[in-house]
Scaffold this active site. Structure first.
Site, PDB file in Angstrom:
ATOM      1  N   LYS A  48       0.807  -1.212   0.000  1.00  0.00           N
ATOM      2  CA  LYS A  48       0.000   0.000   0.000  1.00  0.00           C
ATOM      3  C   LYS A  48       0.849   1.275   0.000  1.00  0.00           C
ATOM      4  CE  LYS A  48      -3.935  -0.303   0.143  1.00  0.00           C
ATOM      5  NZ  LYS A  48      -5.033  -0.582  -0.811  1.00  0.00           N
TER       6      LYS A  48
HETATM    7  O1  P1T Z   1      -6.653  -2.701  -1.063  1.00  0.00           O
HETATM    8  P1  P1T Z   1      -6.038  -3.762  -1.940  1.00  0.00           P
HETATM    9  O2  P1T Z   1      -5.210  -3.177  -2.998  1.00  0.00           O
HETATM   10  O3  P1T Z   1      -7.057  -4.704  -2.472  1.00  0.00           O
HETATM   11  O4  P1T Z   1      -5.032  -4.618  -1.050  1.00  0.00           O
HETATM   12  C1  P1T Z   1      -5.534  -5.567  -0.113  1.00  0.00           C
HETATM   13  C2  P1T Z   1      -4.642  -5.741   1.092  1.00  0.00           C
HETATM   14  C3  P1T Z   1      -4.041  -6.961   1.302  1.00  0.00           C
HETATM   15  N1  P1T Z   1      -3.244  -7.185   2.351  1.00  0.00           N
HETATM   16  C4  P1T Z   1      -2.981  -6.201   3.241  1.00  0.00           C
HETATM   17  C5  P1T Z   1      -2.084  -6.509   4.391  1.00  0.00           C
HETATM   18  C6  P1T Z   1      -3.549  -4.934   3.081  1.00  0.00           C
HETATM   19  O5  P1T Z   1      -3.247  -3.981   3.975  1.00  0.00           O
HETATM   20  C7  P1T Z   1      -4.429  -4.698   2.006  1.00  0.00           C
HETATM   21  C8  P1T Z   1      -5.182  -3.419   1.855  1.00  0.00           C
HETATM   22  N2  P1T Z   1      -5.022  -2.481   2.845  1.00  0.00           N
HETATM   23  C9  P1T Z   1      -5.837  -1.393   2.986  1.00  0.00           C
HETATM   24  C10 P1T Z   1      -6.987  -1.266   2.329  1.00  0.00           C
HETATM   25  C11 P1T Z   1      -5.358  -0.367   3.906  1.00  0.00           C
HETATM   26  O6  P1T Z   1      -6.077   0.610   4.157  1.00  0.00           O
HETATM   27  O7  P1T Z   1      -4.244  -0.513   4.402  1.00  0.00           O
END
Ligand code: P1T
Length: 394
Positions: A48
């Site tokens: 992220k």
């Molecule tokens: O949001 P996305 O691109 O689908 O990623 C999913 C995801 C998977 N694994 C971890 C550890 C994550 O932190 C996330 C997504 N995280 C958020 C939406 C956030 O606000 O940190």
């Protein structure tokens, strides 16, 4: 990454390695290549970071951020917040993060260490209620002058960051690793597996791969039981609303940036906490990769798909490349009971019994072993004189 000096930590966002998961592949009888995109090696510790950097830079280009004045507010499961707090610490913007209670203490501590304010919200609050992390962020924005929500759930720079960086990095690593007789490769990304939270990662990577590299790549989405992101909806019915422990993936609404269009995400797999944490342990013990919970979800989802009829065709073909996205690292979860259980209560190694037996013998040390490898007279001569007071650490 450029071999030159970087301007600041944002230069070390992304550029993460693609690493073979050979031991796991062998243990599962896979003939294809199983590859992990290891995102905890990014500067802020997760996939992220990429969107945080992209959203801040785009807002700056649009003149929406003023150093020393702007307050960036973001509802997040933590990692986007850490990326934003890192970028804003460097650039001079204040940050408020709204964070559901279930997210780890480690994430809150990191956010505060980076100078952000953190407001905890009830995990069970519906996304559109005023108490949810999204609702609280909106309430704060109304009250706080010069505040702005960059909004990862709707911001086009979320999927674009992955279309422009994560996807191309994966493609480049696969294309530039030649096929050899001992390590055959199609030199294409044949299958891409990723979990979905906002859905920005899977949507952006899918676009990059299908538009520029391999339109036939099979993109597999992983969604925890209890969430409603998987498509078709019938996949979600059995467990809808159930609570789960894995952080970062799954929601009770469909974010704008997630494309559930089957031309982007071909197939969905539902994941359980149990399978995810077991897969984290396997990634640590077999591959030495210190990944977080949702990385276990990606791997267990990949393995689950590879035993389906369609998956077996890939699993049994040497050279096919299956890429699994590993979004963050265990740093975020060190105090969580699920981690302490796999770390501290896991199967003891074969050495445990040997250690116990050895220590049952009399504690006395034979004279000739008293100084390990150095004989007594020699040892005496080598005893260093005490360090001067100024060198002592107190
Ligand atoms: O949001 P996305 O691109 O689908 O990623 C999913 C995801 C998977 N694994 C971890 C550890 C994550 O932190 C996330 C997504 N995280 C958020 C939406 C956030 O606000 O940190």
């Amino acid at each position: 990454m450029s071999p030159q000096i970087l301007d600041n930590a944002l230069g070390a966002v992304g550029h993460t390695p693609l690493i073979r998961l050979d031991k796991i592949a062998a243990s599962k009888g896979l003939k294809c290549n199983l590859l992990g995109k290891v995102e905890f090696m990014s500067a802020g510790g997760s996939v992220k970071d990429r969107i945080a950097k992209a959203m801040v830079e785009a807002a700056e280009r649009d003149g929406k951020l003023i150093p020393g004045k702007s307050v960036v507010i973001e509802p997040t499961s933590g990692n986007t917040g850490i990326g934003l707090a890192m970028a804003c610490a460097i650039k001079g913007y204040s940050v408020i993060i709204t964070l559901p209670n279930k997210m780890s203490l480690e994430k809150e501590a990191l956010l505060r260490a980076l100078g952000a304010e953190v407001v905890r919200t009830p995990t069970e609050a519906a996304w559109d209620s005023p108490e949810s992390h999204i609702g609280v962020a909106k309430r704060l924005r109304r009250e706080i002058p010069h505040s702005i929500i960059l909004d990862q759930y709707c911001n086009v720079n979320n999927p674009l960051a992955h279309e422009y960086t994560t996807g191309p990095e994966i493609i480049e690593a696969v294309v530039s690793t030649p096929s050899t007789s001992s390590r055959p490769s199609t030199e294409k990304v044949d299958v891409m597996v990723a979990g979905a939270g906002t859905g920005g990662t899977i949507t952006g990577i899918s676009r990059a791969i299908k538009r520029t590299h391999n339109k036939d790549c099979i993109v597999v989405g992983v969604d925890p039981k209890g969430s409603i992101l998987a498509f078709p909806d019938t996949l979600n019915a059995a467990d809808e609303g159930a609570q789960y422990i894995v952080e970062g993936i799954g929601y009770d609404f469909i974010p704008d940036v997630l494309s559930r269009d089957p031309t982007h995400v071909d197939v969905w797999v539902k994941s359980s906490d149990e399978e995810s944490f077991a897969a984290v342990q396997t990634l640590m013990r077999s591959e030495g990769l210190l990944v977080g919970g949702s990385s276990g979800s990606s791997l267990s989802g990949a393995l689950r798909w590879l035993v389906t009829a369609e998956g077996q065709k890939v699993a049994n073909t040497p050279g096919k490349n299956v890429v699994v996205l590993l979004p963050d690292g265990i740093r975020n979860y060190m105090s969580k009971p699920w981690f302490l259980q796999i770390a501290m209560e896991g199967e003891p190694s074969h050495l445990a019994g040997i250690i116990a037996q050895a220590l049952q013998k009399p504690a006395e040390i034979p004279r000739d072993e008293a100084t390990l490898s150095v004989k007594p007279a020699e040892a005496q001569a080598r005893v260093p004189s005490p360090a001067p007071a100024s060198h002592q650490l107190i």
